[in-house]
Design a protein around this motif. Structure first.
Motif, PDB file in Angstrom:
ATOM      1  N   ILE A  87     -57.016  75.243  80.046  1.00  0.00           N
ATOM      2  CA  ILE A  87     -57.688  73.938  80.155  1.00  0.00           C
ATOM      3  C   ILE A  87     -58.984  73.953  79.344  1.00  0.00           C
ATOM      4  O   ILE A  87     -59.270  73.042  78.561  1.00  0.00           O
ATOM      5  CB  ILE A  87     -57.992  73.616  81.644  1.00  0.00           C
ATOM      6  N   ARG A  88     -59.743  75.015  79.476  1.00  0.00           N
ATOM      7  CA  ARG A  88     -61.045  75.057  78.791  1.00  0.00           C
ATOM      8  C   ARG A  88     -60.880  75.223  77.279  1.00  0.00           C
ATOM      9  O   ARG A  88     -61.676  74.695  76.496  1.00  0.00           O
ATOM     10  CB  ARG A  88     -61.926  76.160  79.390  1.00  0.00           C
ATOM     11  N   ARG A  89     -59.846  75.943  76.874  1.00  0.00           N
ATOM     12  CA  ARG A  89     -59.597  76.061  75.414  1.00  0.00           C
ATOM     13  C   ARG A  89     -59.250  74.702  74.823  1.00  0.00           C
ATOM     14  O   ARG A  89     -59.668  74.347  73.719  1.00  0.00           O
ATOM     15  CB  ARG A  89     -58.480  77.066  75.160  1.00  0.00           C
ATOM     16  N   GLU A  90     -58.437  73.948  75.564  1.00  0.00           N
ATOM     17  CA  GLU A  90     -58.055  72.622  75.084  1.00  0.00           C
ATOM     18  C   GLU A  90     -59.267  71.675  75.073  1.00  0.00           C
ATOM     19  O   GLU A  90     -59.433  70.866  74.154  1.00  0.00           O
ATOM     20  CB  GLU A  90     -56.915  72.062  75.953  1.00  0.00           C
ATOM     21  N   GLU A  91     -60.111  71.793  76.101  1.00  0.00           N
ATOM     22  CA  GLU A  91     -61.329  70.967  76.128  1.00  0.00           C
ATOM     23  C   GLU A  91     -62.198  71.235  74.897  1.00  0.00           C
ATOM     24  O   GLU A  91     -62.767  70.312  74.308  1.00  0.00           O
ATOM     25  CB  GLU A  91     -62.145  71.254  77.399  1.00  0.00           C
ATOM     26  N   LEU A  92     -62.276  72.503  74.516  1.00  0.00           N
ATOM     27  CA  LEU A  92     -63.075  72.846  73.335  1.00  0.00           C
ATOM     28  C   LEU A  92     -62.482  72.206  72.076  1.00  0.00           C
ATOM     29  O   LEU A  92     -63.218  71.662  71.235  1.00  0.00           O
ATOM     30  CB  LEU A  92     -63.164  74.371  73.178  1.00  0.00           C
ATOM     31  N   GLN A  93     -61.155  72.269  71.944  1.00  0.00           N
ATOM     32  CA  GLN A  93     -60.527  71.653  70.765  1.00  0.00           C
ATOM     33  C   GLN A  93     -60.808  70.155  70.722  1.00  0.00           C
ATOM     34  O   GLN A  93     -61.116  69.601  69.662  1.00  0.00           O
ATOM     35  CB  GLN A  93     -59.007  71.914  70.776  1.00  0.00           C
ATOM     36  N   GLN A  94     -60.681  69.500  71.881  1.00  0.00           N
ATOM     37  CA  GLN A  94     -60.965  68.053  71.932  1.00  0.00           C
ATOM     38  C   GLN A  94     -62.423  67.787  71.563  1.00  0.00           C
ATOM     39  O   GLN A  94     -62.730  66.854  70.824  1.00  0.00           O
ATOM     40  CB  GLN A  94     -60.747  67.527  73.347  1.00  0.00           C
ATOM     41  N   ALA A  95     -63.320  68.613  72.104  1.00  0.00           N
ATOM     42  CA  ALA A  95     -64.747  68.414  71.844  1.00  0.00           C
ATOM     43  C   ALA A  95     -65.043  68.562  70.355  1.00  0.00           C
ATOM     44  O   ALA A  95     -65.809  67.778  69.782  1.00  0.00           O
ATOM     45  CB  ALA A  95     -65.571  69.418  72.655  1.00  0.00           C
ATOM     46  N   LEU A  96     -64.415  69.534  69.711  1.00  0.00           N
ATOM     47  CA  LEU A  96     -64.679  69.747  68.284  1.00  0.00           C
ATOM     48  C   LEU A  96     -64.134  68.586  67.453  1.00  0.00           C
ATOM     49  O   LEU A  96     -64.720  68.218  66.434  1.00  0.00           O
ATOM     50  CB  LEU A  96     -64.086  71.085  67.825  1.00  0.00           C
TER      51      LEU A  96
END
Ligand SMILES: [Zn+2]
Length: 237
Positions: A87-96
């Protein structure tokens, strides 16, 4: 040696008023990174955006290579929540994607959250492969009050000093629990953010749903902590 408060900080506490930090920071020099590759080390997904999102936005927008070294996946933020790492890895991708129209490379180390200090060799090897003497290393402050932040900060500083690599450190939890007067002697510098960079950073931060609005329990990053990351500049040491 880092000086820490007597008891561990609790993000739910109100923390140091941002006005006290801004009074200190209003007197410090403006800073620009060396024009070259930017390598940002993040102990947990969200630290890079909170600490240096505006700098990442501007560097990527200027066509400079930007690499995020994602040290852990932040799975220990809630040990009972399944797949929090994913979940947190995906959140980072979305944030970038919100932060930068240009693709930003993420190098994931997969070191266990909370145990960075036990994996110093892996961390050091990664810094060695990604750091570039022609660019700038951006890392967490080595006295930030969280063991993973401190481990990444210390190893990075040692490597940068030994190899002549320009480095700046970003505070995260320091803003919340430290006393500005006690840190007034540090070489603070301010990186001014354009309106575009500020807006992109706000949108990117909102992608970290698991930290801002977890399904149970209080937020890891509550609104009063976000105040420190909503300034019109980013502060580095
Ligand atoms: Zn962190």
């Amino acid at each position: 040696m880092c000086r820490h408060p007597n008891k561990p900080f609790d993000p739910a506490n109100e923390g140091t008023p941002d006005s006290e930090w801004c009074a200190l920071l209003s007197r410090c020099l403006e800073w620009q990174p060396k024009r070259g590759p930017l390598v940002v080390l993040a102990p947990h997904p969200d630290d890079e955006i909170l600490g240096a999102g505006g700098l990442i936005h501007d560097s990527a927008g200027a066509g400079l290579p930007v690499t995020i070294v994602s040290v852990t996946d932040g799975e220990a933020a809630d040990i009972e929540r399944p797949s929090l790492d994913l979940i947190r890895r995906e959140e980072l991708q979305q944030a970038l994607r919100k932060l930068s129209p240009v693709h930003v490379v993420v190098k994931r180390l997969g070191i266990p959250d909370g145990r960075v200090q036990d994996h110093d060799n892996r961390l050091r090897n990664a810094i060695e492969s990604y750091a570039d003497p022609g660019g700038t290393l951006v890392v967490p402050y080595e006295c930030d009050g969280h063991p993973d932040h401190e481990a990444v900060g210390k190893t990075s500083i040692e490597f940068a000093l030994a190899n002549g690599i320009p480095i700046v450190r970003y505070p995260i939890w320091t803003w919340h629990h430290a006393n500005p007067g006690a840190l007034a002697g540090l070489p603070w510098k301010r990186f001014l953010l354009s309106i575009d960079a500020q807006r992109a950073k706000v949108r990117a931060i909102q992608c970290f749903e698991s930290q801002l609005r977890p399904p149970r329990g209080p937020p890891i990053v509550p609104p009063h902590v976000l105040t420190y990351f909503s300034r019109s500049f980013e502060a580095f040491i």
